[in-house]
Scaffold this motif. Structure first.
Motif, PDB file in Angstrom:
ATOM      1  N   SER A   8       0.814  -1.204   0.000  1.00 12.62           N
ATOM      2  CA  SER A   8       0.000   0.000   0.000  1.00 12.62           C
ATOM      3  C   SER A   8       0.845   1.251   0.000  1.00 12.62           C
ATOM      4  O   SER A   8       1.977   1.259   0.478  1.00 12.62           O
ATOM      5  CB  SER A   8      -0.904   0.005   1.242  1.00 12.62           C
ATOM      6  OG  SER A   8      -1.650   1.205   1.335  1.00 12.62           O
ATOM      7  N   ASN A  12      -3.885   5.266   3.246  1.00 12.63           N
ATOM      8  CA  ASN A  12      -4.650   4.548   2.229  1.00 12.63           C
ATOM      9  C   ASN A  12      -5.495   3.430   2.822  1.00 12.63           C
ATOM     10  O   ASN A  12      -5.632   2.373   2.217  1.00 12.63           O
ATOM     11  CB  ASN A  12      -3.662   3.973   1.190  1.00 12.63           C
ATOM     12  CG  ASN A  12      -4.349   3.537  -0.081  1.00 12.63           C
ATOM     13  OD1 ASN A  12      -5.498   3.896  -0.319  1.00 12.63           O
ATOM     14  ND2 ASN A  12      -3.662   2.756  -0.891  1.00 12.63           N
ATOM     15  N   ILE A 102      -4.354   0.811  -3.706  1.00 13.47           N
ATOM     16  CA  ILE A 102      -4.054   2.111  -4.295  1.00 13.47           C
ATOM     17  C   ILE A 102      -5.119   3.125  -3.893  1.00 13.47           C
ATOM     18  O   ILE A 102      -6.214   2.760  -3.451  1.00 13.47           O
ATOM     19  CB  ILE A 102      -3.938   2.035  -5.831  1.00 13.47           C
ATOM     20  CG1 ILE A 102      -5.262   1.581  -6.465  1.00 13.47           C
ATOM     21  CG2 ILE A 102      -2.803   1.102  -6.237  1.00 13.47           C
ATOM     22  CD1 ILE A 102      -5.269   1.604  -7.983  1.00 13.47           C
ATOM     23  N   ILE A 126       3.861   4.779  -5.334  1.00 15.55           N
ATOM     24  CA  ILE A 126       2.987   4.417  -6.444  1.00 15.55           C
ATOM     25  C   ILE A 126       3.773   3.970  -7.679  1.00 15.55           C
ATOM     26  O   ILE A 126       3.350   3.065  -8.401  1.00 15.55           O
ATOM     27  CB  ILE A 126       2.024   5.580  -6.795  1.00 15.55           C
ATOM     28  CG1 ILE A 126       1.009   5.170  -7.860  1.00 15.55           C
ATOM     29  CG2 ILE A 126       2.799   6.816  -7.220  1.00 15.55           C
ATOM     30  CD1 ILE A 126       0.033   4.132  -7.413  1.00 15.55           C
ATOM     31  N   GLN A 129       4.754   0.411  -7.037  1.00 13.40           N
ATOM     32  CA  GLN A 129       3.588  -0.456  -7.197  1.00 13.40           C
ATOM     33  C   GLN A 129       3.339  -0.756  -8.669  1.00 13.40           C
ATOM     34  O   GLN A 129       3.090  -1.904  -9.051  1.00 13.40           O
ATOM     35  CB  GLN A 129       2.344   0.205  -6.595  1.00 13.40           C
ATOM     36  CG  GLN A 129       2.290   0.213  -5.081  1.00 13.40           C
ATOM     37  CD  GLN A 129       1.029   0.887  -4.580  1.00 13.40           C
ATOM     38  OE1 GLN A 129       0.714   2.015  -4.977  1.00 13.40           O
ATOM     39  NE2 GLN A 129       0.304   0.224  -3.696  1.00 13.40           N
ATOM     40  N   HIS A 130       3.395   0.276  -9.495  1.00 11.03           N
ATOM     41  CA  HIS A 130       3.154   0.127 -10.929  1.00 11.03           C
ATOM     42  C   HIS A 130       4.204  -0.775 -11.567  1.00 11.03           C
ATOM     43  O   HIS A 130       3.876  -1.681 -12.361  1.00 11.03           O
ATOM     44  CB  HIS A 130       3.166   1.517 -11.576  1.00 11.03           C
ATOM     45  CG  HIS A 130       2.971   1.519 -13.051  1.00 11.03           C
ATOM     46  ND1 HIS A 130       4.017   1.648 -13.944  1.00 11.03           N
ATOM     47  CD2 HIS A 130       1.854   1.388 -13.808  1.00 11.03           C
ATOM     48  CE1 HIS A 130       3.547   1.620 -15.175  1.00 11.03           C
ATOM     49  NE2 HIS A 130       2.238   1.461 -15.130  1.00 11.03           N
ATOM     50  N   ASP A 147      -8.778  -0.474  -5.041  1.00 14.24           N
ATOM     51  CA  ASP A 147      -8.801   0.979  -4.934  1.00 14.24           C
ATOM     52  C   ASP A 147      -9.551   1.311  -3.642  1.00 14.24           C
ATOM     53  O   ASP A 147     -10.709   0.926  -3.481  1.00 14.24           O
ATOM     54  CB  ASP A 147      -9.506   1.585  -6.144  1.00 14.24           C
ATOM     55  CG  ASP A 147      -9.403   3.098  -6.185  1.00 14.24           C
ATOM     56  OD1 ASP A 147      -9.657   3.738  -5.137  1.00 14.24           O
ATOM     57  OD2 ASP A 147      -9.093   3.657  -7.248  1.00 14.24           O
ATOM     58  N   TYR A 227      -1.208   5.821 -11.054  1.00 13.31           N
ATOM     59  CA  TYR A 227      -2.511   5.453 -10.492  1.00 13.31           C
ATOM     60  C   TYR A 227      -3.513   5.128 -11.601  1.00 13.31           C
ATOM     61  O   TYR A 227      -4.210   4.102 -11.540  1.00 13.31           O
ATOM     62  CB  TYR A 227      -3.035   6.597  -9.623  1.00 13.31           C
ATOM     63  CG  TYR A 227      -4.470   6.424  -9.193  1.00 13.31           C
ATOM     64  CD1 TYR A 227      -4.814   5.481  -8.229  1.00 13.31           C
ATOM     65  CD2 TYR A 227      -5.486   7.208  -9.751  1.00 13.31           C
ATOM     66  CE1 TYR A 227      -6.142   5.315  -7.837  1.00 13.31           C
ATOM     67  CE2 TYR A 227      -6.801   7.061  -9.361  1.00 13.31           C
ATOM     68  CZ  TYR A 227      -7.123   6.108  -8.400  1.00 13.31           C
ATOM     69  OH  TYR A 227      -8.438   5.940  -8.021  1.00 13.31           O
ATOM     70  N   SER A 234      -8.729  -2.605 -10.739  1.00 14.81           N
ATOM     71  CA  SER A 234      -9.255  -2.651  -9.382  1.00 14.81           C
ATOM     72  C   SER A 234     -10.543  -3.470  -9.295  1.00 14.81           C
ATOM     73  O   SER A 234     -11.356  -3.484 -10.220  1.00 14.81           O
ATOM     74  CB  SER A 234      -9.556  -1.236  -8.867  1.00 14.81           C
ATOM     75  OG  SER A 234      -8.393  -0.432  -8.887  1.00 14.81           O
TER      76      SER A 234
END
Length: 237
Positions: A8, A12, A102, A126, A129-130, A147, A227, A234
């Motif tokens: 995460s 969030n 996210i 982020i 994460q991507h 999400d 994002y 999601s």
């Protein structure tokens, strides 16, 4: 045993998701086990950093061994932060079942700025994460993406889908918990968990309506790219 690695960004509802899984009879949870390692390696100063460094091993290998050696219940839910995970040996993610959490960066940054004045792209995780999500996809794996905004819209529906993807039964007990601190909170809880300690379920927080400081506009623009690339994957309410 199923080891769920929740990855995460900050601010969030990751703690709320950890509380949700802690309500399961078949599950134990771990709160950010790599936090002390992250602080030790980067030298970054966070609120309560000295307490964190004293409360956890600063060796990545020791933490990983604790996770591997964990016994007791069928499921281990590991709440991890993306910026912590970015500096660990990436072979770790191949040993666990990964779930990405996210949030719209504009809302996340507006909240995060209350604690960290000038966050960077690495701080919010982020981009990592991507990158990791795409790597897992290329490897033929299908990690789950949640999400937080959609989870808050309909917690029961999203959690049912999550459990199905994890090959776990859904329990309605996951929707609620007692207010207040938890025995499994990290020592950093007084600095970060004030809102979630007031909650008894998945609830919109007052910080969700915070205004994005102008100084973070450029960072938001950069983070939005990552994002928006992940959002279509999601789970839907």
């Amino acid at each position: 045993m199923i080891r769920i690695n929740s990855i995460s960004g900050p601010r969030n509802i990751s703690t709320a998701l950890m509380y949700s899984f802690a309500q399961r009879e078949d599950t134990m949870v771990m709160d950010e086990p790599f936090y002390a390692f992250y602080l030790h390696e980067t030298g970054i100063i966070h609120p309560g950093a000295e307490e964190v460094l004293k409360s956890q091993p600063v060796s990545e290998n020791v933490v990983r061994q604790q996770i591997i050696d964990f016994l007791g219940k069928e499921v281990l839910f590991i709440k991890n932060m993306a910026h912590h995970m970015a500096i660990v040996d990436q072979s770790f993610v191949d040993e666990v079942t990964n779930v990405f959490l996210i949030r719209d960066p504009k809302k996340m940054l507006a909240s995060y700025a209350d604690v960290i004045h000038a966050p960077t792209l690495m701080d919010i995780g982020i981009a990592y994460q991507h990158e990791l999500f795409n790597r897992l996809l290329k490897d033929g794996r299908h990690p789950v993406v949640i999400d937080s905004g959609l989870l808050l819209e309909n917690p029961a529906t999203v959690l049912k889908q999550l459990c199905q993807r994890l090959d776990l039964p859904f329990y309605k007990e996951m929707l609620h918990w007692q207010a207040g601190p938890k025995s499994y909170d990290g020592v950093w809880a007084p600095h970060w968990y004030k809102n979630v300690h007031r909650s008894t379920g998945f609830e919109q927080q007052t910080t969700s309506n915070s205004t994005l400081p102008a100084r973070l506009s450029a960072l938001n623009d950069e983070a939005q790219y990552y994002y928006q690339a992940m959002a279509p994957f999601s789970l839907q309410p």
